[in-house]
Design an enzyme around this catalytic site. Structure first.
Site, PDB file in Angstrom:
ATOM      1  N   ARG A  52      15.218  -2.795  13.110  1.00 33.35           N
ATOM      2  CA  ARG A  52      15.021  -3.544  14.143  1.00 33.35           C
ATOM      3  C   ARG A  52      16.152  -3.337  15.089  1.00 33.35           C
ATOM      4  NH1 ARG A  52      13.055  -9.879  13.816  1.00 33.35           N
ATOM      5  NH2 ARG A  52      15.087  -9.744  13.038  1.00 33.35           N
ATOM      6  N   LYS A 151      16.200  -7.835  20.390  1.00 33.99           N
ATOM      7  CA  LYS A 151      17.128  -9.032  19.826  1.00 33.99           C
ATOM      8  C   LYS A 151      18.329  -8.776  20.587  1.00 33.99           C
ATOM      9  CE  LYS A 151      17.709 -11.556  15.503  1.00 33.99           C
ATOM     10  NZ  LYS A 151      17.519 -12.943  16.238  1.00 33.99           N
ATOM     11  N   GLU A 184       6.739 -18.349  21.228  1.00 36.72           N
ATOM     12  CA  GLU A 184       7.576 -18.582  20.067  1.00 36.72           C
ATOM     13  C   GLU A 184       8.574 -19.668  20.038  1.00 36.72           C
ATOM     14  OE1 GLU A 184       9.916 -14.906  19.237  1.00 36.72           O
ATOM     15  OE2 GLU A 184      10.720 -14.804  21.224  1.00 36.72           O
TER      16      GLU A 184
HETATM   17  N1  PMP Z   1      12.091 -15.110  17.298  1.00 36.17           N
HETATM   18  C1  PMP Z   1      13.339 -15.240  17.861  1.00 36.17           C
HETATM   19  C2  PMP Z   1      13.680 -15.523  19.638  1.00 36.17           C
HETATM   20  C3  PMP Z   1      14.269 -15.437  17.057  1.00 36.17           C
HETATM   21  O1  PMP Z   1      15.551 -15.442  17.414  1.00 36.17           O
HETATM   22  C4  PMP Z   1      14.219 -15.184  15.505  1.00 36.17           C
HETATM   23  C5  PMP Z   1      15.016 -15.047  14.546  1.00 36.17           C
HETATM   24  N2  PMP Z   1      16.226 -14.385  14.828  1.00 36.17           N
HETATM   25  C6  PMP Z   1      12.697 -14.873  15.197  1.00 36.17           C
HETATM   26  C7  PMP Z   1      11.599 -14.996  16.111  1.00 36.17           C
HETATM   27  C8  PMP Z   1      12.237 -14.796  13.813  1.00 36.17           C
HETATM   28  O2  PMP Z   1      12.521 -13.637  13.525  1.00 36.17           O
HETATM   29  P1  PMP Z   1      12.902 -13.399  11.868  1.00 36.17           P
HETATM   30  O3  PMP Z   1      12.013 -13.770  10.994  1.00 36.17           O
HETATM   31  O4  PMP Z   1      12.865 -11.762  11.723  1.00 36.17           O
HETATM   32  O5  PMP Z   1      14.204 -13.871  11.596  1.00 36.17           O
END
Ligand code: PMP
Length: 294
Positions: A52, A151, A184
């Protein structure tokens, strides 16, 4: 003992782990990152996180000056140097040192650092009794503006929603996208359970709804599938949240967190629901058994 930070190819004590004020990561939030967990000495889903990271970097035309295998080794070295067997790793790649202008291509080389530390997002009671959230008025960035799939080191959009949550006296906010559909949390993905106790089904916003493709999200969908619980990835509205039987958030740092109140309304019975608890237990069991590294 000072922490050992991996900075541009070598481990240095944290006091020496400094970044230039001309780094565009700092000047413009120009960079990408990952948050990764270690459980019992194993680095949870490291490959998925690295993939990622490289995908995020490609999306912003940032060249990471290491191969994926080199960064894999760097993360392992940092975990070992800090004895971070049950910890949290922050892996950041910044655009690097440049001029005061925006042009990212004037930055000679990306800066890379890895921190091994600890994280505790929510107190234990939250996992037992549930989290209260609000829906934020700050919209998640539209894909045509800045894809939530990236990200990036610029979290202001999420921070503005987090501020709304804190101002409202709660710890987390659910963000809607530019079309009014549920996206989210500020740092986690969201799921609901609906369909009643006879035929409970998960639902979560699809990737096109301005969400990060969470690694925990994907894992929870798999765990649900193994328990014969289907998961629909479909556009959800505030109505769906208010009418849900259960709700939970997922993330690397937060893991699986039950949500029991939204906008002052009880979710379902107002207590963590049975499907949420089942998935929390399945997640815990997976970590206790072998915490897959992929
Ligand atoms: N959405 C956002 C905006 C995030 O920052 C994160 C965590 N970093 C997630 C969802 C969850 O992603 P993950 O399960 O890969 O940590």
């Amino acid at each position: 003992m000072p922490r050992q930070i991996w900075l541009n190819g070598k481990l240095v004590p944290e006091q020496q782990a400094t970044v230039s004020v001309f780094d565009h990561g700092l000047l413009y939030g120009d960079g990408v990152f990952e948050g990764i967990r270690t459980y019992n000495g194993r680095i949870f889903k490291l490959r998925s996180h690295l993939l990622r990271l490289y995908a995020s970097a490609r999306a912003i035309r940032l060249e990471i000056p290491y191969t994926l295998d080199q960064l894999d080794q760097a993360v392992r070295q940092t975990v070992q140097a800090n004895s971070a067997n049950n910890g949290y790793i922050r892996l950041c790649v910044t655009r690097g040192v440049g001029t005061l202008g925006l042009n990212p291509f004037l930055c000679k080389q990306a800066g890379t650092f890895i921190i091994a530390d600890h994280i505790a997002l929510y107190p234990r009671e939250i996992y037992e009794n549930g989290l209260e959230v609000i829906t934020a008025s700050t919209q998640r960035t539209a894909p045509a503006a800045l894809s939530a799939r990236i990200k990036s080191m610029n979290y202001l959009n999420n921070i503005l929603a987090k501020i709304e949550a804190i101002d409202a006296g709660v710890l987390e906010a659910v963000m809607l996208n530019h079309q009014g559909f549920v996206a989210e949390g500020t740092g986690d993905n969201i799921f609901i359970v609906r369909g009643g106790s006879a035929r409970p089904q998960l639902a979560t916003p699809p990737l096109h709804a301005s969400v990060l493709e969470g690694i925990t999200r994907n894992l929870v969908i798999d765990l649900a599938g193994q328990a014969d619980i289907g998961c629909e990835q479909t556009d959800l509205t505030k109505y769906d949240l208010y009418a849900a039987d259960e709700m939970f958030l997922t993330g690397t740092a937060a893991e699986v967190v039950p949500v029991t109140k939204i906008d002052k309304r009880d979710v379902g019975t107002g207590k963590p629901g049975p499907i949420t608890q089942q998935l929390m237990a399945a997640f815990k069991k997976l970590l206790a058994n072998h915490a897959p590294e992929d």
